[in-house]
Enzyme design. Structure first.
Site, mmCIF file in Angstrom:
data_model
loop_
_atom_site.group_PDB
_atom_site.id
_atom_site.type_symbol
_atom_site.label_atom_id
_atom_site.label_comp_id
_atom_site.label_asym_id
_atom_site.label_seq_id
_atom_site.Cartn_x
_atom_site.Cartn_y
_atom_site.Cartn_z
ATOM 1 N N CYS A 106 0.838 -1.207 0.000
ATOM 2 C CA CYS A 106 0.000 0.000 0.000
ATOM 3 C C CYS A 106 0.868 1.251 0.000
ATOM 4 O O CYS A 106 1.380 1.669 1.047
ATOM 5 C CB CYS A 106 -0.931 -0.027 1.211
ATOM 6 S SG CYS A 106 -1.946 1.459 1.347
ATOM 7 N N CYS A 150 -0.482 4.114 2.169
ATOM 8 C CA CYS A 150 -0.266 3.969 3.613
ATOM 9 C C CYS A 150 1.207 4.193 3.971
ATOM 10 O O CYS A 150 1.520 4.863 4.943
ATOM 11 C CB CYS A 150 -0.648 2.566 4.092
ATOM 12 S SG CYS A 150 -2.085 1.866 3.304
ATOM 13 N N ASP A 151 2.107 3.615 3.199
ATOM 14 C CA ASP A 151 3.509 3.561 3.625
ATOM 15 C C ASP A 151 4.442 4.506 2.865
ATOM 16 O O ASP A 151 5.590 4.692 3.280
ATOM 17 C CB ASP A 151 4.036 2.119 3.477
ATOM 18 C CG ASP A 151 3.244 1.160 4.361
ATOM 19 O OD1 ASP A 151 2.712 1.623 5.384
ATOM 20 O OD2 ASP A 151 3.152 -0.030 4.031
#
Ligand code: NAP
Length: 302
Positions: A132, A135-136
């Protein structure tokens, strides 16, 4: 209590089904083990959903779907599905927080990311290997990352990562990207992106965290070692339908339905990415959810 409808999965398909069913006055339970909103919540920006000319953030869209479903009375249960019994009446869903019973069930569990199945992948997942970018990505400011895959997801997310990483390698197993042309045009000329064509990752290496990847050129057999801080895998998806038995599936495990989203078991429907279909997008998932709920309503009335 026996619900009129149990929906498995709170993504675009499941929550749209919940909106339609709740609005029609049904008692609806939606079971999900991740945050409501589904796959789109891990996308930074959705640009192709009609009615949002400037695009809309994936997380924001997911939250709006949840609010919309709750507004019509849907109950959301945060729990893992452990098994289902779909042929009995009422149908039952075993979850990590108990048994639930319903007169109809909509399976909208979507997909999960495919893996490469190479050494180091399991050990370093979550420690440099990510699925992701939204997200990261921010963890990789001024670092070097690799993205694996050649589809829309890989290319879109590689472009997104250029906001943080100083260098992004896009590693694709062929000499032509699968992504749509507009994305191809953007990535090919991006100064921070280096595309490694005809290449596969054969190993992830690192002590506590990912430190480097071993890349093999499948045409000339050459091997190179590339130091990276992170790698994002976008090599396709697998359907989360393993726990559903007795419905027809294709060779990849996607559930086969008719145009009414019926699975072959009375009162059991499939909607969204879990179905065998041509186009897996939020818009088609929402449409599936609307159809499944409307057909289920007819089934319950009869
Ligand atoms: P995808 O289209 O199936 O692409 C997967 C990519 O991974 C392909 O390029 C494939 O290579 C590669 N691949 C598969 N297995 C591999 C392996 N073992 N090793 C190395 N490479 C491997 O998946 P996706 O990009 O996640 O997209 C899924 C669906 O969502 C698609 O229908 C896509 O159009 C849609 N989507 C749409 C948008 C958008 O509209 N903005 C954004 C994201 C996704 P090959 O090309 O050689 O097969």
């Amino acid at each position: 209590m026996v619900y009129d409808m149990i929906i498995l999965g709170a993504g675009s398909a499941g929550l749209t089904a919940a909106i339609y069913a709740g609005r029609a006055g049904l008692d609806v339970l939606v079971v999900e083990n991740m945050i409501p909103g589904g796959e789109i919540t891990s996308t930074e920006q959705m640009d192709n959903y009609p009615g949002f000319p400037e695009g809309i953030g994936g997380m924001e869209f997911g939250q709006l779907l949840e609010r919309h479903a709750r507004r019509f009375g849907a109950e959301l249960l945060s729990s893992t599905i452990e098994g289902v019994e779909l042929r009995e009446e009422p149908k039952s869903v075993r979850t990590s927080s108990g048994m639930y019973f319903g007169r109809s069930v909509i399976v909208a569990t979507g997909t999960s990311p495919s893996l490469l199945d190479v050494p180091g992948e399991n050990e370093l997942s979550g420690r440099g290997i990510s699925f992701c970018a939204t997200c990261d990505g921010p963890f990789f400011k001024h670092k070097r990352v690799a993205v694996i895959g050649g589809g829309d997801s890989a290319v879109e997310e590689a472009l997104y990562l250029t906001r943080f990483a100083e260098k992004v390698f896009l590693i694709h197993r062929r000499d032509k990207l699968r992504a749509v042309q507009v994305l191809q045009d953007k990535i090919i000329k991006h100064p921070q992106v280096e595309i490694l064509w005809d290449s596969v990752v054969s190993e992830f290496i690192g002590e506590d965290r990912l430190e480097k990847i071993i890349v093999k050129n499948v045409k000339d057999g050459s091997i190179s070692e590339i130091p990276v801080d992170g790698t994002f895998l976008y090599v396709g998806r697998i359907p989360k339908a393993g726990f559903i038995e007795g419905v027809e599936k294709d060779s990849q495990g996607y559930i086969i339905t008719n145009e009414e989203m019926e699975t072959g078991i009375p009162g059991v429907y499939a909607a969204g990415d879990i179905r065998r279909k041509f186009l897996r997008q939020v818009i088609t998932a929402a449409a599936d959810g609307a159809i499944a709920a409307s057909v289920a309503l007819k089934y319950l009335e009869e």
